[in-house]
Design an enzyme around this catalytic site. Structure first.
Site, PDB file in Angstrom:
ATOM      1  N   ARG A 185     -30.400 -13.708  63.547  1.00 27.40           N
ATOM      2  CA  ARG A 185     -29.527 -12.667  63.009  1.00 27.40           C
ATOM      3  C   ARG A 185     -29.048 -11.678  64.073  1.00 27.40           C
ATOM      4  NH1 ARG A 185     -30.272 -16.303  60.419  1.00 27.40           N
ATOM      5  NH2 ARG A 185     -31.002 -16.462  58.266  1.00 27.40           N
ATOM      6  N   SER A 238     -28.818  -9.720  52.240  1.00 29.97           N
ATOM      7  CA  SER A 238     -30.192  -9.379  52.620  1.00 29.97           C
ATOM      8  C   SER A 238     -30.218  -8.069  53.409  1.00 29.97           C
ATOM      9  CB  SER A 238     -30.803 -10.493  53.467  1.00 29.97           C
ATOM     10  OG  SER A 238     -30.895 -11.689  52.723  1.00 29.97           O
ATOM     11  N   GLU A 308     -31.323  -5.758  58.463  1.00 25.61           N
ATOM     12  CA  GLU A 308     -30.365  -6.773  58.883  1.00 25.61           C
ATOM     13  C   GLU A 308     -28.940  -6.248  58.745  1.00 25.61           C
ATOM     14  OE1 GLU A 308     -28.816 -11.165  57.410  1.00 25.61           O
ATOM     15  OE2 GLU A 308     -30.934 -10.676  57.217  1.00 25.61           O
TER      16      GLU A 308
END
Length: 315
Positions: A185, A238, A308
């Site tokens: 990520r 998320s 995130e």
């Protein structure tokens, strides 16, 4: 700049520039204060024209895509915001497939293409590796910058190269996958401070051929799974990355935080790593909920959850 109506001339036509435009209209969280100026860019030429206009007027530029995985501050963003996205109906002539040996093909797609469309389009052509993107929000450029992933796949897996615009020199440059330095990520581009020097214009993947019927069946299966297991409504995807060896949603649930609400934002009852804007949420609400969850999870499990979602703009 005193004109009441501001426009940008692009090779594709006239691009209207909106003043003091609420960014809540352009993020999946439905949160965000105003942009001083905002323009929508559906093609590479539009992006180049918008950036040239900002350079002419000495405005900082913030480029966003589909607006997922993004939290914009309540006071908004100064300068010009360029929203780089295009409907799938405009992408047929910008989607290129070239055979690369007997078993693979090179697939080139513009940054403004919806990421979900890419999963459907490649599987329909019998090309494997990106089925997991079907049903995801956002656009290809943003997904590459974030090295988005799901179901064991991520954007870097089949990425070969990308075309970038250097906003300082206005040169087009080619980066390899290695230059992006992709990891979980994160990429070099995401780690760069905003306003960023580089803007993604086009991405090329090398995909293996597969069975078309099986690939499309997989796409349908993953789309159904998301409808069942992930919340709908105003959310950003998320919120936290998964710590090594476990899942953020599991830790939040085990800490008894499902349904926790601060102001207008709450932890989803369906998936604890998703926050839902109940209709009145502010960026300050989201930041407060992030901080509270981090504190409780760290006290309970000794694990620090890392956000995130990217947080930009002014508070």
């Amino acid at each position: 700049m005193n004109e009441r109506t501001v426009t940008i001339q692009s090779p594709t036509g006239i691009l209207p520039v909106k003043r003091n435009e609420p960014l809540s209209r352009y993020t999946t969280f439905r949160i965000g204060g105003p942009a001083d100026f905002l323009v929508r860019a559906a093609t590479r030429d539009d992006v180049l024209a918008a950036l040239a206009w900002a350079d002419q007027h000495q405005l900082p530029v913030t480029v966003i895509g589909g607006g997922s995985n993004l939290l914009v501050g309540d006071r908004g963003i100064r300068g010009l915001v360029v929203v780089v996205r295009a409907p799938s109906t405009q992408l047929d002539d910008q989607f290129r497939i070239e055979p690369d040996g007997q078993d693979h093909a090179l697939v080139t797609v513009p940054a403004q293409a919806p990421i979900s469309w890419l999963g459907h389009a490649t599987s329909a052509q019998g090309l494997a590796g990106l089925e997991w993107t079907a049903g995801l929000p956002g656009v290809v450029g943003g997904a590459v910058v974030n090295n988005a992933g799901a179901h064991g796949g991520e954007m870097a897996d089949y990425l070969v190269s990308l075309t970038l615009l250097d906003t300082e020199t206005f040169d087009l440059v080619q980066w390899t996958q290695a230059m992006l330095e992709p990891r979980y990520r994160m990429t070099t581009l995401k780690a760069a401070p905003r306003p960023r020097r580089w803007v993604v214009l086009e991405v090329t993947f090398r995909l293996p051929y597969g069975d078309r019927a099986e690939l499309q069946s997989r796409v349908a299966e993953l789309t159904r799974w998301r409808r069942v297991h992930q919340p709908t409504g105003a959310c950003a995807g998320s919120v936290f990355t998964n710590p090594p060896g476990t899942y953020a949603g599991y830790l939040i649930e085990q800490a008894g935080l499902k349904g926790l609400q601060i102001g207008g934002v709450k932890v989803s009852e369906r998936h604890a790593n998703f926050f839902i804007n109940t209709g009145t949420a502010t960026a300050a609400d989201v930041r407060a909920l992030i901080a509270m969850i981090q504190e409780v999870v760290q006290q309970r499990f000794g694990i620090v959850l890392v956000p995130e979602i990217e947080q930009i703009g002014e508070e």
